[in-house]
Design a protein around this motif. Structure first.
Motif, mmCIF file in Angstrom:
data_model
loop_
_atom_site.group_PDB
_atom_site.id
_atom_site.type_symbol
_atom_site.label_atom_id
_atom_site.label_comp_id
_atom_site.label_asym_id
_atom_site.label_seq_id
_atom_site.Cartn_x
_atom_site.Cartn_y
_atom_site.Cartn_z
ATOM 1 N N LEU A 352 1.017 -1.101 0.140
ATOM 2 C CA LEU A 352 0.228 0.414 -0.232
ATOM 3 C C LEU A 352 0.959 1.018 -0.032
ATOM 4 C CD1 LEU A 352 -2.717 -0.922 2.241
ATOM 5 C CD2 LEU A 352 -3.243 -0.137 0.326
ATOM 6 N N THR A 353 0.221 2.432 -0.752
ATOM 7 C CA THR A 353 1.435 3.151 -1.087
ATOM 8 C C THR A 353 0.331 4.136 0.328
ATOM 9 O OG1 THR A 353 -0.284 4.583 -2.608
ATOM 10 C CG2 THR A 353 1.642 2.947 -3.459
ATOM 11 N N LEU A 354 1.225 5.642 0.175
ATOM 12 C CA LEU A 354 -0.117 6.217 1.298
ATOM 13 C C LEU A 354 -1.289 7.127 0.394
ATOM 14 C CD1 LEU A 354 3.239 8.356 2.747
ATOM 15 C CD2 LEU A 354 1.543 7.905 3.623
ATOM 16 N N GLU A 355 -1.281 7.072 -1.238
ATOM 17 C CA GLU A 355 -2.001 7.763 -1.706
ATOM 18 C C GLU A 355 -3.235 6.674 -1.441
ATOM 19 O OE1 GLU A 355 -1.883 8.022 -5.605
ATOM 20 O OE2 GLU A 355 0.327 9.397 -5.242
ATOM 21 N N ASP A 356 -3.394 5.373 -0.858
ATOM 22 C CA ASP A 356 -3.823 4.418 -1.235
ATOM 23 C C ASP A 356 -5.009 4.538 0.431
ATOM 24 O OD1 ASP A 356 -3.407 3.298 -3.534
ATOM 25 O OD2 ASP A 356 -2.186 2.083 -1.998
ATOM 26 N N MET A 357 -4.277 5.159 1.564
ATOM 27 C CA MET A 357 -4.704 5.809 2.635
ATOM 28 C C MET A 357 -5.285 6.824 3.570
ATOM 29 S SD MET A 357 -1.389 2.820 4.766
ATOM 30 C CE MET A 357 -2.437 2.781 5.971
ATOM 31 N N SER A 358 -4.587 7.623 2.153
ATOM 32 C CA SER A 358 -4.738 8.646 2.509
ATOM 33 C C SER A 358 -6.247 9.733 2.444
ATOM 34 C CB SER A 358 -3.880 9.677 1.618
ATOM 35 O OG SER A 358 -4.084 9.552 0.311
ATOM 36 N N GLY A 359 -7.321 10.222 2.977
ATOM 37 C CA GLY A 359 -8.264 10.443 2.486
ATOM 38 C C GLY A 359 -9.100 9.690 4.130
ATOM 39 N N GLY A 360 -9.945 9.654 2.729
ATOM 40 C CA GLY A 360 -11.539 8.885 3.566
ATOM 41 C C GLY A 360 -12.489 9.543 4.448
ATOM 42 N N SER A 361 -13.979 9.077 3.899
ATOM 43 C CA SER A 361 -14.841 10.099 4.512
ATOM 44 C C SER A 361 -15.426 9.270 5.140
ATOM 45 C CB SER A 361 -15.847 11.229 3.171
ATOM 46 O OG SER A 361 -16.054 10.120 2.941
ATOM 47 N N PHE A 362 -15.971 7.499 5.141
ATOM 48 C CA PHE A 362 -16.548 6.568 6.039
ATOM 49 C C PHE A 362 -16.084 5.738 5.773
ATOM 50 C CE2 PHE A 362 -19.890 3.910 6.054
ATOM 51 C CZ PHE A 362 -20.995 4.731 7.398
ATOM 52 N N THR A 363 -16.020 5.065 6.737
ATOM 53 C CA THR A 363 -15.238 3.969 6.757
ATOM 54 C C THR A 363 -16.421 2.342 7.584
ATOM 55 O OG1 THR A 363 -13.346 4.816 8.067
ATOM 56 C CG2 THR A 363 -13.950 2.250 8.260
ATOM 57 N N ILE A 364 -15.862 1.502 6.661
ATOM 58 C CA ILE A 364 -16.873 -0.002 6.420
ATOM 59 C C ILE A 364 -15.782 -1.241 7.356
ATOM 60 C CG2 ILE A 364 -18.101 -1.736 5.484
ATOM 61 C CD1 ILE A 364 -19.219 0.171 3.703
ATOM 62 N N SER A 365 -16.267 -1.921 8.425
ATOM 63 C CA SER A 365 -15.412 -2.667 9.280
ATOM 64 C C SER A 365 -16.239 -4.008 8.810
ATOM 65 C CB SER A 365 -14.635 -1.839 10.428
ATOM 66 O OG SER A 365 -13.861 -3.128 10.800
ATOM 67 N N ASN A 366 -15.615 -4.925 8.304
ATOM 68 C CA ASN A 366 -16.240 -6.347 8.412
ATOM 69 C C ASN A 366 -15.269 -7.287 9.419
ATOM 70 O OD1 ASN A 366 -17.590 -8.827 8.314
ATOM 71 N ND2 ASN A 366 -16.715 -8.815 5.478
ATOM 72 N N GLY A 367 -15.797 -7.296 10.713
ATOM 73 C CA GLY A 367 -15.723 -8.377 11.473
ATOM 74 C C GLY A 367 -16.085 -10.067 11.292
ATOM 75 N N GLY A 368 -17.155 -10.232 10.648
ATOM 76 C CA GLY A 368 -17.674 -10.360 10.191
ATOM 77 C C GLY A 368 -16.779 -11.780 9.793
ATOM 78 N N VAL A 369 -15.977 -11.780 8.655
ATOM 79 C CA VAL A 369 -14.581 -12.203 8.487
ATOM 80 C C VAL A 369 -14.270 -13.440 9.023
ATOM 81 C CG1 VAL A 369 -15.241 -11.641 6.462
ATOM 82 C CG2 VAL A 369 -13.115 -10.911 8.338
ATOM 83 N N PHE A 370 -13.993 -12.879 10.567
ATOM 84 C CA PHE A 370 -13.578 -13.696 11.659
ATOM 85 C C PHE A 370 -14.467 -14.210 12.817
ATOM 86 C CE2 PHE A 370 -10.739 -9.401 10.542
ATOM 87 C CZ PHE A 370 -10.041 -10.442 10.199
ATOM 88 N N GLY A 371 -15.772 -13.996 11.846
ATOM 89 C CA GLY A 371 -16.733 -14.755 13.344
ATOM 90 C C GLY A 371 -16.874 -13.911 14.323
ATOM 91 N N SER A 372 -16.963 -11.944 14.112
ATOM 92 C CA SER A 372 -17.192 -11.859 15.748
ATOM 93 C C SER A 372 -19.030 -11.495 15.621
ATOM 94 C CB SER A 372 -17.217 -9.700 14.709
ATOM 95 O OG SER A 372 -17.569 -9.258 15.656
ATOM 96 N N LEU A 373 -19.899 -11.934 16.293
ATOM 97 C CA LEU A 373 -20.831 -11.299 16.102
ATOM 98 C C LEU A 373 -21.563 -9.757 16.311
ATOM 99 C CD1 LEU A 373 -23.272 -13.157 15.966
ATOM 100 C CD2 LEU A 373 -23.934 -13.761 17.962
ATOM 101 N N TYR A 374 -21.044 -9.149 17.269
ATOM 102 C CA TYR A 374 -21.313 -8.173 17.949
ATOM 103 C C TYR A 374 -19.832 -7.574 18.172
ATOM 104 C CZ TYR A 374 -25.962 -9.841 19.151
ATOM 105 O OH TYR A 374 -27.130 -10.481 19.637
ATOM 106 N N GLY A 375 -19.688 -5.955 17.736
ATOM 107 C CA GLY A 375 -18.852 -4.690 18.362
ATOM 108 C C GLY A 375 -19.434 -3.938 18.396
ATOM 109 N N THR A 376 -17.874 -2.984 18.615
ATOM 110 C CA THR A 376 -18.463 -1.591 18.576
ATOM 111 C C THR A 376 -17.437 -0.598 18.305
ATOM 112 O OG1 THR A 376 -17.869 -1.355 21.108
ATOM 113 C CG2 THR A 376 -20.357 -0.781 20.351
ATOM 114 N N PRO A 377 -17.587 -0.845 16.584
ATOM 115 C CA PRO A 377 -15.597 -0.124 16.553
ATOM 116 C C PRO A 377 -15.687 1.062 16.503
ATOM 117 C CG PRO A 377 -17.860 -0.098 14.805
ATOM 118 C CD PRO A 377 -18.377 -0.919 15.495
#
Length: 446
Positions: A352-377
């Protein structure tokens, strides 16, 4: 005087005797070799720590990919520098040989610091332990060939070394005969005799009682990325007025839709159809209705955006990173899947480069791929909200007065209460639920 004669010979005038000509050639050859080596020394180049980004002035030299004496190609990776955001590869500016490494692993290096010395040129790789035979080694002398071909076979001399003559009978008699060795007598060792034990003293000490289980400890220095993540998350907790609201989504329609089209999409577009693209598209539509969830606070102002740069949380061995899918509002489901897959691969490969990671206005996090049932990101500042996806579980739910089993996902929205009120946060999740439980609505919404 000698140089004039050499020049004359070069012009075709034979002023030198054969022996003098041979000596002159040897002198010229040595002079050329000396000049070649001196020019090589002048060509050695010191490579410095490259400029990484405006906000990054130093890093940790994580590893050397090459060692002194190694032959490298143009742009071949020489070292990896770890920063608090990305890993930076230092590549060879040209082909050559690594002469000297000027820093050790785990050293802190700064931009512009001397890193290693390279000698440009084409070199033979000595690591194989063999080299191509020279002309004199691979071919027999001309004179020997001519002599062998002109002389009769009965007059040719065998060039192999003569074998030593076999010892005669008299030589054998002269050799002294070794007398037979006397048999060694075994003597009892002192250790075999038991040591005398004094009265009132035990022969063996009592064993020390051992604590059950292992009590070892390992200390590992935190890498720069983990330190930066810790700093950012604590900053988010201290700065934002975080609050989390939940909802549950019946995934029956999405599961059926994905099952129906995933194979054809894989064959046609070479991309795996997952749930992330549907959640991204539904989030974009919900953000249009609740634009403050796509905003941020700068000083005493609220910055509203008419675009959605979607940060997608990706877990890597070094920690969680959030590469950005830019202008997600104008992308189709297939385009989102391709971009998410490409960024995920780059994240896992450490590319990953700095351009790939800079900015962002809204985030989606998928803990379900690891089996998470509930969570507060946790909110990724300066963003206003983050959506948490979780694993899908079959649950008994009531539909039209009947208890049925449906695949249910719990979703969570953590939001900055300084920007969003509870009504807006709940409305966002309700719209998300409506789009995902009836995917056709996403096609009918501009």
């Amino acid at each position: 005087m000698l140089s004039k004669r050499i020049i004359a010979v070069a012009r075709g005038r034979n002023f030198l005797r054969p022996q003098q000509l041979q000596n002159a050639s040897l002198i010229l050859t040595r002079a050329r070799v000396a000049q070649f080596h001196s020019s090589r020394l002048l060509q050695e180049e010191t490579v410095k720590v490259p400029q990484m980004a405006e906000s990054i002035s130093e890093g940790t030299l994580k590893s050397w990919s090459k060692k002194e004496g190694d032959i490298v190609a143009l742009d071949e990776e020489i070292a990896t520098i770890e920063t608090d955001k990305i890993d930076v590869s230092v590549n060879a500016p040209k082909a050559g040989k690594i002469v000297k490494l000027l820093a050790s692993e785990e050293d802190t290096v700064t931009v512009g610091q001397d890193l290693f010395v390279i000698e440009p040129g084409e070199f033979e790789d000595e690591s194989s332990g063999s080299s191509a035979p020279t002309e004199s080694e691979s071919k027999p002398p001309k004179e020997s060939k001519e002599k062998d071909s002109t002389e009769p076979k009965d007059q040719q001399v065998d060039k192999e070394l003569p074998k030593p003559p076999a010892p005669s009978a008299s030589d054998k008699k002269a050799d002294p005969v070794d007398p037979p060795k006397p048999k060694e007598q075994k003597t009892p060792k002192k250790e075999d005799k038991p040591a005398p034990v004094s009265k009132g003293e035990k022969s063996t000490p009592a064993p020390t009682p051992r604590a059950p289980g292992s009590r070892g400890e390992t200390r590992v220095k935190m890498n720069r990325m983990r330190l930066r993540i810790a700093e950012r998350l604590k900053q988010s907790q201290n700065a934002a007025a975080s609050l989390t609201t939940f909802n549950e989504i019946d995934m029956s329609a999405l599961v059926a839709l994905r099952k129906k089209y995933k194979d054809s999409i894989k064959d046609e577009h070479d991309v795996k159809l997952g749930f992330m693209s549907f959640f991204a598209r539904a989030s974009v539509l919900a953000l249009k209705e609740i634009p403050v969830a796509n905003a941020s606070i700068e000083g005493e102002e609220i910055v509203y955006r008419d675009y959605v740069d979607l940060s997608v949380a990706v877990a890597t061995p070094k920690g969680l990173v959030t590469p950005v899918v830019r202008n997600a509002e104008g992308m189709s489901l297939i385009e989102i899947e391709k971009e998410v897959a490409a960024l995920g691969k780059k994240a896992r490969d450490g590319k990953l480069t700095l351009e790939d990671m800079s900015g962002g206005s809204f985030t989606i996090s998928n803990g379900g791929v690891f089996g998470s049932l509930y969570g507060t990101p946790i909110i990724n500042l300066p963003q206003a909200a983050v959506l948490g996806m979780h694993t899908i579980k079959d649950r008994a739910v009531v539909v039209d007065g009947q208890i049925v089993v449906r695949p249910i996902m719990i979703v969570a929205l953590t939001y900055d209460h300084r920007l969003l009120d509870g009504r807006e946060a709940v409305t966002f999740l309700v719209r998300l639920k409506e789009y995902l439980e009836d995917p056709a609505k996403m096609l009918l919404t501009a």
